[in-house]
Scaffold this motif. Sequence first.
Motif, PDB file in Angstrom:
ATOM      1  N   LEU A 452      50.187  36.256  40.677  1.00 29.74           N
ATOM      2  CA  LEU A 452      49.759  36.925  39.448  1.00 29.74           C
ATOM      3  C   LEU A 452      49.930  38.440  39.575  1.00 29.74           C
ATOM      4  CD1 LEU A 452      46.743  36.017  37.265  1.00 29.74           C
ATOM      5  CD2 LEU A 452      47.080  38.384  37.893  1.00 29.74           C
ATOM      6  N   ARG A 453      49.597  38.977  40.750  1.00 29.56           N
ATOM      7  CA  ARG A 453      49.740  40.418  40.938  1.00 29.56           C
ATOM      8  C   ARG A 453      51.201  40.834  40.934  1.00 29.56           C
ATOM      9  NH1 ARG A 453      48.465  43.884  46.285  1.00 29.56           N
ATOM     10  NH2 ARG A 453      48.224  45.958  45.318  1.00 29.56           N
ATOM     11  N   ASN A 454      52.082  40.029  41.580  1.00 33.65           N
ATOM     12  CA  ASN A 454      53.510  40.341  41.577  1.00 33.65           C
ATOM     13  C   ASN A 454      54.086  40.273  40.170  1.00 33.65           C
ATOM     14  OD1 ASN A 454      53.512  40.695  44.342  1.00 33.65           O
ATOM     15  ND2 ASN A 454      54.067  38.573  44.783  1.00 33.65           N
ATOM     16  N   ILE A 484      47.805  40.250  28.928  1.00 33.48           N
ATOM     17  CA  ILE A 484      47.304  38.910  29.242  1.00 33.48           C
ATOM     18  C   ILE A 484      47.039  38.780  30.740  1.00 33.48           C
ATOM     19  CG2 ILE A 484      48.057  36.498  29.418  1.00 33.48           C
ATOM     20  CD1 ILE A 484      46.952  37.112  26.738  1.00 33.48           C
ATOM     21  N   LEU A 485      47.927  39.333  31.569  1.00 32.34           N
ATOM     22  CA  LEU A 485      47.743  39.251  33.018  1.00 32.34           C
ATOM     23  C   LEU A 485      46.521  40.056  33.461  1.00 32.34           C
ATOM     24  CD1 LEU A 485      51.475  39.572  34.073  1.00 32.34           C
ATOM     25  CD2 LEU A 485      50.051  37.540  34.320  1.00 32.34           C
ATOM     26  N   GLU A 486      46.267  41.204  32.810  1.00 32.43           N
ATOM     27  CA  GLU A 486      45.049  41.961  33.114  1.00 32.43           C
ATOM     28  C   GLU A 486      43.814  41.136  32.765  1.00 32.43           C
ATOM     29  OE1 GLU A 486      45.452  45.510  30.893  1.00 32.43           O
ATOM     30  OE2 GLU A 486      46.949  46.411  32.227  1.00 32.43           O
ATOM     31  N   PHE A 487      43.872  40.425  31.630  1.00 33.22           N
ATOM     32  CA  PHE A 487      42.754  39.561  31.240  1.00 33.22           C
ATOM     33  C   PHE A 487      42.558  38.444  32.261  1.00 33.22           C
ATOM     34  CE2 PHE A 487      41.392  35.661  29.038  1.00 33.22           C
ATOM     35  CZ  PHE A 487      40.138  36.069  28.610  1.00 33.22           C
ATOM     36  N   GLY A 488      43.681  37.816  32.712  1.00 28.85           N
ATOM     37  CA  GLY A 488      43.576  36.747  33.706  1.00 28.85           C
ATOM     38  C   GLY A 488      43.007  37.241  35.024  1.00 28.85           C
ATOM     39  N   THR A 498      44.570  47.027  44.031  1.00 29.42           N
ATOM     40  CA  THR A 498      44.414  46.908  45.478  1.00 29.42           C
ATOM     41  C   THR A 498      44.712  45.510  46.005  1.00 29.42           C
ATOM     42  OG1 THR A 498      42.064  46.350  45.255  1.00 29.42           O
ATOM     43  CG2 THR A 498      42.633  48.681  45.377  1.00 29.42           C
ATOM     44  N   GLY A 499      44.708  44.496  45.137  1.00 27.92           N
ATOM     45  CA  GLY A 499      44.937  43.130  45.570  1.00 27.92           C
ATOM     46  C   GLY A 499      43.705  42.439  46.121  1.00 27.92           C
ATOM     47  N   THR A 500      42.533  43.092  46.043  1.00 35.02           N
ATOM     48  CA  THR A 500      41.306  42.465  46.542  1.00 35.02           C
ATOM     49  C   THR A 500      40.762  41.480  45.523  1.00 35.02           C
ATOM     50  OG1 THR A 500      40.005  44.313  45.681  1.00 35.02           O
ATOM     51  CG2 THR A 500      40.719  44.438  47.980  1.00 35.02           C
ATOM     52  N   HIS A 501      40.103  40.436  46.015  1.00 34.86           N
ATOM     53  CA  HIS A 501      39.556  39.388  45.140  1.00 34.86           C
ATOM     54  C   HIS A 501      38.052  39.326  45.355  1.00 34.86           C
ATOM     55  CE1 HIS A 501      38.911  34.886  44.226  1.00 34.86           C
ATOM     56  NE2 HIS A 501      38.880  35.584  43.106  1.00 34.86           N
ATOM     57  N   ASP A 502      37.292  39.580  44.275  1.00 35.74           N
ATOM     58  CA  ASP A 502      35.830  39.570  44.335  1.00 35.74           C
ATOM     59  C   ASP A 502      35.307  38.544  43.337  1.00 35.74           C
ATOM     60  OD1 ASP A 502      33.171  40.039  44.616  1.00 35.74           O
ATOM     61  OD2 ASP A 502      33.160  41.985  43.599  1.00 35.74           O
ATOM     62  N   PRO A 503      34.997  37.309  43.770  1.00 39.08           N
ATOM     63  CA  PRO A 503      34.502  36.284  42.824  1.00 39.08           C
ATOM     64  C   PRO A 503      33.217  36.691  42.121  1.00 39.08           C
ATOM     65  CG  PRO A 503      35.138  35.302  44.935  1.00 39.08           C
ATOM     66  CD  PRO A 503      35.137  36.789  45.139  1.00 39.08           C
ATOM     67  N   ASN A 504      32.386  37.542  42.770  1.00 39.84           N
ATOM     68  CA  ASN A 504      31.120  37.926  42.147  1.00 39.84           C
ATOM     69  C   ASN A 504      31.341  38.801  40.915  1.00 39.84           C
ATOM     70  OD1 ASN A 504      29.618  36.560  44.101  1.00 39.84           O
ATOM     71  ND2 ASN A 504      29.678  38.310  45.494  1.00 39.84           N
ATOM     72  N   GLY A 505      32.470  39.473  40.863  1.00 43.46           N
ATOM     73  CA  GLY A 505      32.759  40.319  39.709  1.00 43.46           C
ATOM     74  C   GLY A 505      33.633  39.653  38.680  1.00 43.46           C
ATOM     75  N   ARG A 511      36.990  30.099  37.094  1.00 39.63           N
ATOM     76  CA  ARG A 511      38.341  30.499  37.495  1.00 39.63           C
ATOM     77  C   ARG A 511      38.343  31.391  38.732  1.00 39.63           C
ATOM     78  NH1 ARG A 511      38.933  29.715  31.933  1.00 39.63           N
ATOM     79  NH2 ARG A 511      40.707  28.334  31.488  1.00 39.63           N
ATOM     80  N   ALA A 512      37.178  31.921  39.103  1.00 38.36           N
ATOM     81  CA  ALA A 512      37.112  32.751  40.307  1.00 38.36           C
ATOM     82  C   ALA A 512      37.358  31.916  41.561  1.00 38.36           C
ATOM     83  CB  ALA A 512      35.757  33.438  40.396  1.00 38.36           C
ATOM     84  N   GLU A 513      37.137  30.608  41.494  1.00 36.38           N
ATOM     85  CA  GLU A 513      37.291  29.740  42.661  1.00 36.38           C
ATOM     86  C   GLU A 513      38.627  28.999  42.674  1.00 36.38           C
ATOM     87  OE1 GLU A 513      35.152  29.949  44.932  1.00 36.38           O
ATOM     88  OE2 GLU A 513      33.712  31.144  43.781  1.00 36.38           O
ATOM     89  N   LEU A 514      39.456  29.177  41.634  1.00 36.82           N
ATOM     90  CA  LEU A 514      40.748  28.466  41.606  1.00 36.82           C
ATOM     91  C   LEU A 514      41.659  28.924  42.749  1.00 36.82           C
ATOM     92  CD1 LEU A 514      41.546  28.403  37.775  1.00 36.82           C
ATOM     93  CD2 LEU A 514      40.821  26.490  39.214  1.00 36.82           C
ATOM     94  N   HIS A 515      41.723  30.227  42.957  1.00 37.60           N
ATOM     95  CA  HIS A 515      42.584  30.792  44.001  1.00 37.60           C
ATOM     96  C   HIS A 515      41.802  31.885  44.718  1.00 37.60           C
ATOM     97  CE1 HIS A 515      45.982  28.710  42.144  1.00 37.60           C
ATOM     98  NE2 HIS A 515      45.574  29.207  40.980  1.00 37.60           N
ATOM     99  N   THR A 516      41.799  31.842  46.028  1.00 36.38           N
ATOM    100  CA  THR A 516      41.027  32.811  46.808  1.00 36.38           C
ATOM    101  C   THR A 516      41.896  33.617  47.762  1.00 36.38           C
ATOM    102  OG1 THR A 516      40.552  31.089  48.467  1.00 36.38           O
ATOM    103  CG2 THR A 516      38.942  31.412  46.685  1.00 36.38           C
ATOM    104  N   ASP A 517      43.239  33.508  47.635  1.00 31.37           N
ATOM    105  CA  ASP A 517      44.111  34.250  48.539  1.00 31.37           C
ATOM    106  C   ASP A 517      44.033  35.745  48.214  1.00 31.37           C
ATOM    107  OD1 ASP A 517      45.461  33.343  46.060  1.00 31.37           O
ATOM    108  OD2 ASP A 517      47.015  34.716  46.771  1.00 31.37           O
ATOM    109  N   ILE A 518      44.126  36.580  49.252  1.00 22.24           N
ATOM    110  CA  ILE A 518      44.110  38.034  49.086  1.00 22.24           C
ATOM    111  C   ILE A 518      45.218  38.610  49.945  1.00 22.24           C
ATOM    112  CG2 ILE A 518      41.650  38.167  48.580  1.00 22.24           C
ATOM    113  CD1 ILE A 518      41.168  38.978  51.462  1.00 22.24           C
TER     114      ILE A 518
END
Length: 537
Positions: A452-454, A484-488, A498-505, A511-518
């Motif tokens: 998604l980031r790429n 749309i990608l910013e919304f996703g 930065t590519g960091t993933h924070d499920p709490n935010g 959808r925060a738990e669908l993908h957890t790769d960073i």
Amino acid sequence: MHAKRRGGPLDHVEMEFIQRNRTILGENFVAEVNAEIHQMMAENQDAEVVALKAQKRRKQAEARQERGLVEPWKASEHGPLREVILTAHKDHFRAEPDASDDEVLITYGIGPEGETRINRLSKVKIEAFEERGRAFFEAFFPDALRHLRFDLDEETPHFHALLLQRTTKTSARRGTQHLIQPSTHPLLKNYEKAQDEAGRFFAPIGLMRGQTHAENQRRAKADRQTILAAPTHTSPREYREAWQRALHQRESKIKSEWKAASLKKVLVDQALQQARQDARATGAKHREAETRITEAGTKTASAEALATALTMGMAAIEARQLDYQEKTVKKKEGLRYGPNAPKGRAARKRLADRIRPAYKHLVTFARGLFRNRRRETELEREAAELARQAGVLAREREMAGKENLPHLDAITKGEPSVKYDEASFPGAWALRPGADLHAIQERMDDMTNASLRNCYRATSDAVRLCDAEADAALRAGFDRGAQILEFGAAQRGLDLETGTHDPNGAADPKRAELHTDIDPKPIRIRVLNRQRQRSWG
């Protein structure tokens, strides 16, 4: 949004009074209610699976487990939650004419002609209403209340409440199920009864039940009399539209009066101009003498004025209050107002007057800054173009067996790029108007955080490279894709920078738990320097 005054219609809210509002319960009620509903769904699923297994229905239990979480309510027109607005007529809160300022709370409203209406309300009556209102919710909705707020920044004091009425049902096949069902509460099932109870509850502070229109209609129908017309209520939207129409009529009247006054002003200005011409002809010799005297003082102050003008002008140019104006066919080289220029006409004139002594020097300074900024922009575009070309090369190397490779030929020969299309930006995402939102959401859900980031990077480069006029439609498609990608990313708590993933935010916990790769942190290598150094001891 309305609770935090961050969106929606706010023209009836006095923003300087929002500190008066008091949140009594549920400061973060949105997250708390979402968490409660999620817990109910999980408990319902576990209970139904256990009940099915107890009845030896193994396949049904597995199917229920695979089905996942199910909303704990039945679909209806009004939804599972109930919002309550508790208020009274504004005249109830009106202060006595001889009340002191310490006993009065001021609110503002809008009159029928769009004028501001000042209301003097009694603090004692407001406090009594607030105390009685809190007791009302505690008495009738102790288990359903999730949010309670008392607003004092609008014309009339009022409560906002959110109710989540729970109930449980138990069966052999599903076990104990926790449900949200407003109709299980007698006052939510029958709003007429809720009005009756409220009338009795608030009677001790001088409030009475409003007219019982529904009961009167039933009696008239039973007695075969003419059924009274139901009262009509003006919605906030209709009120705003009526107010806008009144405001428009008032503006039209003011414009007509202004045109008439302008005509009179023209005649007065003509007479004044003639008088000034006569005065100039009479005092020409006198002004010439004053000019010679002034020139002597001007030479003394010119050095100080130049230094002040340079200091203020350079600061204004660096702050983008002033920008460099290139020489064109119609315009000379010079300075123009920038994006951060003062808003008022008088403020702009003061700035222009203060920098005038150093104008030529400031043009040279602004020209250098302008060229540096333009070069930075060109370098950014070159970097984006290189990223795009690299993507084209990677893609067309895989397609080397096909007949023609126009993009690869152009890049290899160092020629300008062909006209851009969607294929010119591998990995970018262009969306057309009217695209299927469900399909778009599924596609984003399938993307890992890295992909998604790429995709967002490639799409942002495409927006940057496409010309706003020549490639307007293509650029708009990539711009929609980037949004749309910013919304996703916000849904899953991914920081695109930065590519960091924070499920709490995350805006959507599911959808925060669908993908957890960073993105992995860069490797840092420390080299120990063992070279001996000579030092004085």
